[in-house]
Design a protein around this motif. Sequence first.
Motif, mmCIF file in Angstrom:
data_model
loop_
_atom_site.group_PDB
_atom_site.id
_atom_site.type_symbol
_atom_site.label_atom_id
_atom_site.label_comp_id
_atom_site.label_asym_id
_atom_site.label_seq_id
_atom_site.Cartn_x
_atom_site.Cartn_y
_atom_site.Cartn_z
ATOM 1 N N PRO A 193 0.826 -1.222 0.000
ATOM 2 C CA PRO A 193 0.000 0.000 0.000
ATOM 3 C C PRO A 193 0.856 1.265 0.000
ATOM 4 O O PRO A 193 1.990 1.275 0.484
ATOM 5 C CB PRO A 193 -0.786 -0.126 1.316
ATOM 6 C CG PRO A 193 -0.755 -1.578 1.660
ATOM 7 C CD PRO A 193 0.562 -2.082 1.163
ATOM 8 N N GLY A 194 0.306 2.319 -0.572
ATOM 9 C CA GLY A 194 0.993 3.604 -0.586
ATOM 10 C C GLY A 194 1.969 3.779 -1.734
ATOM 11 O O GLY A 194 2.633 4.814 -1.823
ATOM 12 N N THR A 195 2.065 2.790 -2.602
ATOM 13 C CA THR A 195 2.979 2.882 -3.742
ATOM 14 C C THR A 195 2.198 3.199 -5.008
ATOM 15 O O THR A 195 0.974 3.081 -5.059
ATOM 16 C CB THR A 195 3.744 1.565 -3.925
ATOM 17 O OG1 THR A 195 2.802 0.492 -4.123
ATOM 18 C CG2 THR A 195 4.582 1.252 -2.693
ATOM 19 N N ARG A 196 2.930 3.572 -6.048
ATOM 20 C CA ARG A 196 2.335 3.816 -7.361
ATOM 21 C C ARG A 196 2.965 2.873 -8.374
ATOM 22 O O ARG A 196 4.078 2.353 -8.167
ATOM 23 C CB ARG A 196 2.551 5.268 -7.814
ATOM 24 C CG ARG A 196 1.764 6.288 -7.011
ATOM 25 C CD ARG A 196 1.700 7.610 -7.748
ATOM 26 N NE ARG A 196 1.068 7.493 -9.060
ATOM 27 C CZ ARG A 196 -0.251 7.445 -9.269
ATOM 28 N NH1 ARG A 196 -1.090 7.508 -8.241
ATOM 29 N NH2 ARG A 196 -0.730 7.374 -10.490
ATOM 30 N N GLY A 197 2.249 2.660 -9.491
ATOM 31 C CA GLY A 197 2.745 1.752 -10.506
ATOM 32 C C GLY A 197 2.640 2.316 -11.903
ATOM 33 O O GLY A 197 1.795 3.158 -12.194
ATOM 34 N N VAL A 198 3.535 1.821 -12.769
ATOM 35 C CA VAL A 198 3.524 2.176 -14.189
ATOM 36 C C VAL A 198 3.428 0.871 -14.982
ATOM 37 O O VAL A 198 4.267 -0.023 -14.807
ATOM 38 C CB VAL A 198 4.792 2.935 -14.606
ATOM 39 C CG1 VAL A 198 4.756 3.243 -16.111
ATOM 40 C CG2 VAL A 198 4.942 4.215 -13.798
ATOM 41 N N LEU A 199 2.421 0.768 -15.816
ATOM 42 C CA LEU A 199 2.308 -0.374 -16.724
ATOM 43 C C LEU A 199 2.865 0.071 -18.070
ATOM 44 O O LEU A 199 2.321 0.961 -18.719
ATOM 45 C CB LEU A 199 0.847 -0.809 -16.861
ATOM 46 C CG LEU A 199 0.594 -2.048 -17.728
ATOM 47 C CD1 LEU A 199 1.294 -3.269 -17.145
ATOM 48 C CD2 LEU A 199 -0.902 -2.312 -17.871
ATOM 49 N N PHE A 200 3.953 -0.563 -18.479
ATOM 50 C CA PHE A 200 4.661 -0.159 -19.696
ATOM 51 C C PHE A 200 4.603 -1.292 -20.704
ATOM 52 O O PHE A 200 5.045 -2.416 -20.436
ATOM 53 C CB PHE A 200 6.118 0.168 -19.357
ATOM 54 C CG PHE A 200 6.951 0.580 -20.547
ATOM 55 C CD1 PHE A 200 6.882 1.868 -21.043
ATOM 56 C CD2 PHE A 200 7.795 -0.331 -21.173
ATOM 57 C CE1 PHE A 200 7.651 2.255 -22.146
ATOM 58 C CE2 PHE A 200 8.560 0.046 -22.266
ATOM 59 C CZ PHE A 200 8.488 1.337 -22.754
ATOM 60 N N ASP A 201 4.054 -1.002 -21.888
ATOM 61 C CA ASP A 201 3.978 -2.028 -22.929
ATOM 62 C C ASP A 201 3.668 -1.348 -24.259
ATOM 63 O O ASP A 201 3.532 -0.123 -24.341
ATOM 64 C CB ASP A 201 2.899 -3.076 -22.595
ATOM 65 C CG ASP A 201 3.303 -4.479 -23.038
ATOM 66 O OD1 ASP A 201 3.757 -4.616 -24.201
ATOM 67 O OD2 ASP A 201 3.177 -5.432 -22.262
ATOM 68 N N LEU A 202 3.567 -2.171 -25.301
ATOM 69 C CA LEU A 202 3.262 -1.659 -26.633
ATOM 70 C C LEU A 202 1.848 -1.091 -26.677
ATOM 71 O O LEU A 202 0.975 -1.515 -25.905
ATOM 72 C CB LEU A 202 3.404 -2.789 -27.657
ATOM 73 C CG LEU A 202 4.811 -3.383 -27.805
ATOM 74 C CD1 LEU A 202 4.755 -4.632 -28.678
ATOM 75 C CD2 LEU A 202 5.772 -2.357 -28.388
ATOM 76 N N PRO A 203 1.570 -0.159 -27.587
ATOM 77 C CA PRO A 203 0.239 0.466 -27.654
ATOM 78 C C PRO A 203 -0.896 -0.544 -27.808
ATOM 79 O O PRO A 203 -1.936 -0.417 -27.150
ATOM 80 C CB PRO A 203 0.340 1.384 -28.881
ATOM 81 C CG PRO A 203 1.796 1.695 -28.995
ATOM 82 C CD PRO A 203 2.515 0.463 -28.542
ATOM 83 N N THR A 205 -1.032 -3.602 -26.840
ATOM 84 C CA THR A 205 -1.227 -4.352 -25.608
ATOM 85 C C THR A 205 -1.937 -3.499 -24.561
ATOM 86 O O THR A 205 -2.859 -3.970 -23.875
ATOM 87 C CB THR A 205 0.126 -4.841 -25.051
ATOM 88 O OG1 THR A 205 0.773 -5.649 -26.036
ATOM 89 C CG2 THR A 205 -0.068 -5.654 -23.786
ATOM 90 N N LEU A 206 -1.524 -2.257 -24.444
ATOM 91 C CA LEU A 206 -2.176 -1.374 -23.480
ATOM 92 C C LEU A 206 -3.629 -1.100 -23.855
ATOM 93 O O LEU A 206 -4.457 -0.851 -22.967
ATOM 94 C CB LEU A 206 -1.405 -0.062 -23.356
ATOM 95 C CG LEU A 206 -0.023 -0.161 -22.688
ATOM 96 C CD1 LEU A 206 0.543 1.230 -22.441
ATOM 97 C CD2 LEU A 206 -0.078 -0.946 -21.391
ATOM 98 N N ALA A 207 -3.954 -1.172 -25.131
ATOM 99 C CA ALA A 207 -5.352 -1.012 -25.531
ATOM 100 C C ALA A 207 -6.212 -2.122 -24.931
ATOM 101 O O ALA A 207 -7.374 -1.896 -24.560
ATOM 102 C CB ALA A 207 -5.461 -1.021 -27.058
ATOM 103 N N LEU A 208 -5.658 -3.318 -24.827
ATOM 104 C CA LEU A 208 -6.370 -4.434 -24.200
ATOM 105 C C LEU A 208 -6.374 -4.302 -22.678
ATOM 106 O O LEU A 208 -7.343 -4.676 -22.013
ATOM 107 C CB LEU A 208 -5.718 -5.763 -24.598
ATOM 108 C CG LEU A 208 -5.742 -6.118 -26.082
ATOM 109 C CD1 LEU A 208 -4.881 -7.352 -26.351
ATOM 110 C CD2 LEU A 208 -7.178 -6.376 -26.547
ATOM 111 N N ALA A 209 -5.269 -3.780 -22.131
ATOM 112 C CA ALA A 209 -5.139 -3.688 -20.674
ATOM 113 C C ALA A 209 -5.936 -2.532 -20.079
ATOM 114 O O ALA A 209 -6.342 -2.596 -18.909
ATOM 115 C CB ALA A 209 -3.668 -3.535 -20.309
ATOM 116 N N ARG A 210 -6.171 -1.483 -20.856
ATOM 117 C CA ARG A 210 -6.766 -0.266 -20.307
ATOM 118 C C ARG A 210 -8.102 -0.523 -19.598
ATOM 119 O O ARG A 210 -8.292 -0.052 -18.462
ATOM 120 C CB ARG A 210 -6.913 0.773 -21.426
ATOM 121 C CG ARG A 210 -7.283 2.165 -20.929
ATOM 122 C CD ARG A 210 -7.038 3.228 -21.988
ATOM 123 N NE ARG A 210 -5.630 3.650 -22.002
ATOM 124 C CZ ARG A 210 -4.767 3.332 -22.957
ATOM 125 N NH1 ARG A 210 -5.137 2.583 -23.978
ATOM 126 N NH2 ARG A 210 -3.523 3.765 -22.900
#
Length: 336
Positions: A193-203, A205-210
């Motif tokens: 808890p209290g942390t932040r995250g960055v999801l980094f991938d190809l466009p 892939t992120l379209a599916l993940a969003r």
Amino acid sequence: MAESIVFGDLLDDPDRLFTSLHTVLFGMGAANLVLRAGIVERLLAGPATTEELAALGQVPQGELARVLDFLVGHAVLARQDDGHWLATPRTARLFEARGYLANCESSALMNSAWLPALRAGHSNFAEYFGQPVFAYFAANPERGALFGEFMGWMTRRVIRFLFASHRFQPFVTVADIGGSMGDLLLAVLAEYPGTRGVLFDLPETLALARPVIAASPLAERVDLVEGTFFEAVPVADLYLMKQILHDWTDEECRTILATVRRVIPARGRLVVIDHILSDPPAPDEAQSTDLAMMAWAGGRERKLAEFAALFAATGFAIERVSRNPAGHSVIEVCPV
């Protein structure tokens, strides 16, 4: 821990050889049929008749009943006295593993092209499907989505080991490099808890993940960043790479690692989650996955000494290793 299967042992008993491989081969086919036809999802909602399921899947009733009988016989489905088919706890597990089972089907197909693939100098996947795996997924997003589900399923396998056996030192921002659908990243954020995250991938892939990230209660703690790890990655103090390096050659891995090394803070950490090949060879998950990587993308699993050489060549040193005999191990490195 799952017991290792020694393929050579099957050859000692022709009956066991036939029964084991025959069951797996046609069980996989039956599972993919009912998953793809929507039958598993329907049964998870409640009992149904053969007529209803056949209409849903647009398949003949008689043939479907035989497939369903197989799945009842193998304790995946059940059948009521009135003839209705119904789900069991294993039916839900089958649905959760649908991405993996779809990829097993692809493996079975492309392995028929293994010899010509080796002779031509490329992967089984490219030989059979006509293009490299990630290009194929980009052109066939429905298969790419199934692969993303497979990666999520594999992530859920490793999370328990990761959190029990390899605790992270305090961090503010974690970047999951090539993080696919975000399963690992969301699990880490929930655990810390209290942390932040960055999801980094190809466009693509992120379209599916969003939508997956948007539906999570942790969505406000996640930034989605598009890009390729061959060129640049976002800044974070903890980096995760799960099942990334095994996709690539040593030269490509050095490029990926150098990209992270350029921006990682002095006190940052990079955590690589991959199989570690035993030396000498043993009949474990790492050995079979090594062949799978050759077949799928021309990648490979590595011994610990081979990982160490990659890290040393790109300005990292191994700080901790948590070996997992039942799956993916964890290698934590720091910049030097």
